[in-house]
Design an enzyme around this catalytic site. Structure first.
Site, PDB file in Angstrom:
ATOM      1  NE  ARG A  39      -4.239  -1.771   1.878  1.00  0.00           N
ATOM      2  CZ  ARG A  39      -5.113  -2.210   2.782  1.00  0.00           C
ATOM      3  NH1 ARG A  39      -4.894  -1.996   4.063  1.00  0.00           N
ATOM      4  NH2 ARG A  39      -6.196  -2.864   2.413  1.00  0.00           N
ATOM      5  CE  LYS A 206     -15.386 -14.123  11.890  1.00  0.00           C
ATOM      6  NZ  LYS A 206     -15.610 -13.018  12.860  1.00  0.00           N
ATOM      7  N   GLY A 359      -6.641  -6.919   0.253  1.00  0.00           N
ATOM      8  CA  GLY A 359      -6.627  -7.608   1.539  1.00  0.00           C
ATOM      9  C   GLY A 359      -5.654  -8.759   1.598  1.00  0.00           C
ATOM     10  N   GLY A 383     -12.157  -4.281   1.140  1.00  0.00           N
ATOM     11  CA  GLY A 383     -13.511  -3.915   1.551  1.00  0.00           C
ATOM     12  C   GLY A 383     -14.190  -3.009   0.552  1.00  0.00           C
TER      13      GLY A 383
END
Length: 409
Positions: A39, A206, A359, A383
């Site tokens: 990043r 998840k 991510g 996200g």
């Protein structure tokens, strides 16, 4: 997207002018060591263009999730050091965000100089639910750069309605940075006039993190491959036992709905056929390959197995467009990194338009030593990418569009 951009700002001239840049410098740390500087490197081009053009560059960013107050654990000092190394010039770090240190450093900034403000989330107003609080902080950030402009270049945070992302765009003349524009251009290729077959690979821990995006993608994709921890909730929804594997029992009805919807729409939903079943969650845990439908009660799946790796690679071979978000297993442990590597290598070999959705997936590509130029695009914002694909509005982008529309009218 109808917004003013970095090239517009440079065309207006920035010599001697302040420019506040919102970057995404939220890097993973081991102590004070950056373990993946992707990043920081992604933020560099915009900062360098402005500095080279003689702007007084003031960078704001966050790191981690401090609780609205200074926390040494989340200082941006390691980032300032790495940014200095990459830029080839000192990037001074302010000791605060909008306090005396920040005012002194920005006030004394030379043309072409760069200052990094301390973690913006050290101020509770940044993430406040109260728009008045956020607007107050945005005004103080604007006061640091009198007569300046704002460049939104932190794609990883444009899905957040936060002071340094949203409100500040109404305080200063606002422009989209090169990174934000590049990311949005790629995402449009995944939603508008997509080249088919369109295959999406989803992993990670998840199902609940990806409910919206799965629901939306089922209306758009030809094939959906599910791996990682979330796969066990899908397997359980089909009636299979998953042992001690990660399971979100409260999502079973939702997942059953996804399975039915995929069948109804003719979307090929592909689940693991075998897994590496371990005795526990540890890098050196004993493990064996078992059928995904026969995971022993005392074992937990930590990676997709060899048959699934071949299956997934085959399902990617004829794709024209691929979006991948989420590892296939616990890639941080060498013994359970094979599934993630297999998917990544299949994409490197592919002739498709391949997007790695930020991510952990982006971190895995770098950690596994795979060539970044082997993919069409590696996103900096997991996200934000998912919310865009879910069809949600991105506040940081809508703020820029609102400003551009107001100026036009």
């Amino acid at each position: 997207m109808s917004v003013k951009n970095l090239d517009d700002l440079l065309g207006e001239g920035v010599q001697g002018r302040y420019v506040l840049v919102r970057s995404d410098l939220n890097v993973p740390l081991d102590g004070d060591r950056i373990t993946d500087d992707g990043r920081v490197r992604a933020a560099l081009p915009t900062i360098k263009k402005l500095a080279d053009a003689g702007a007084k560059v003031v960078v704001t960013a966050h790191l981690g999730r401090p609780k609205g107050e200074p926390d040494p654990k989340y200082t941006l000092a390691p980032v300032a050091k790495r940014l200095s190394e990459l830029l080839g010039a000192e990037v001074a770090l302010a000791g605060d965000l909008v306090g005396e240190s920040a005012k002194a450093l920005t006030g004394g900034l030379a043309d072409g100089g760069v200052v990094l403000l301390e973690n913006v989330r050290f101020d509770a107003r940044e993430t406040s639910k109260d728009a008045v609080d956020r607007s107050e902080l945005a005004a103080e950030l604007g006061a640091l750069v009198p007569g300046g402009a704002f460049v939104s270049d932190g794609f990883g945070v444009v899905h957040r309605k936060q002071a340094s992302v949203y409100e500040v765009a109404s305080v200063l003349p606002a422009y989209a940075g090169g990174l934000v524009l590049a990311e949005l251009d790629v995402l449009k290729k995944l939603t508008d006039d997509v080249q088919r077959p369109y295959v999406v690979v989803l992993g990670g821990a998840k199902v609940s993190d990806k409910l919206g995006v799965i629901a939306n993608l089922l209306t758009k994709v030809d094939r959906l491959l599910i791996g990682g921890g979330m796969a066990y909730t899908f397997l359980k929804a089909q009636g299979h036992e998953v042992g001690n594997s990660l399971l979100q029992a409260d999502q079973l009805d939702q997942v059953k709905g996804f399975l039915a919807e995929a069948e109804k729409r003719g979307v090929e939903l592909v689940l693991p056929v075998d897994v590496l079943a371990a005795t526990g969650f540890a890098a050196d845990a004993e493990h064996e390959v078992v059928a995904a439908t026969a995971i022993p009660a005392d074992r937990e799946g930590l990676d997709i197995g060899p048959e699934t790796r071949e299956l997934f690679a085959g399902k990617l071979a004829d794709a024209a467009t691929v979006f991948w978000n989420g590892p296939m297993g616990v890639f941080e442990f060498e013994a359970f990194s094979g599934g993630t590597r297999a998917v990544a290598e299949a994409l490197v070999k592919s002739d498709a338009f391949t997007v790695v959705g930020g991510g952990d997936s982006a971190a895995a590509v770098r950690q596994l030593g795979l060539p970044e130029d082997g993919f069409s695009h590696i996103s900096t914002g997991g996200g934000a990418s998912l919310e865009y694909l879910e069809g949600k509005e991105l506040p940081g982008v809508s703020a820029l569009e609102k400003v551009a529309l107001e100026e036009k009218n």
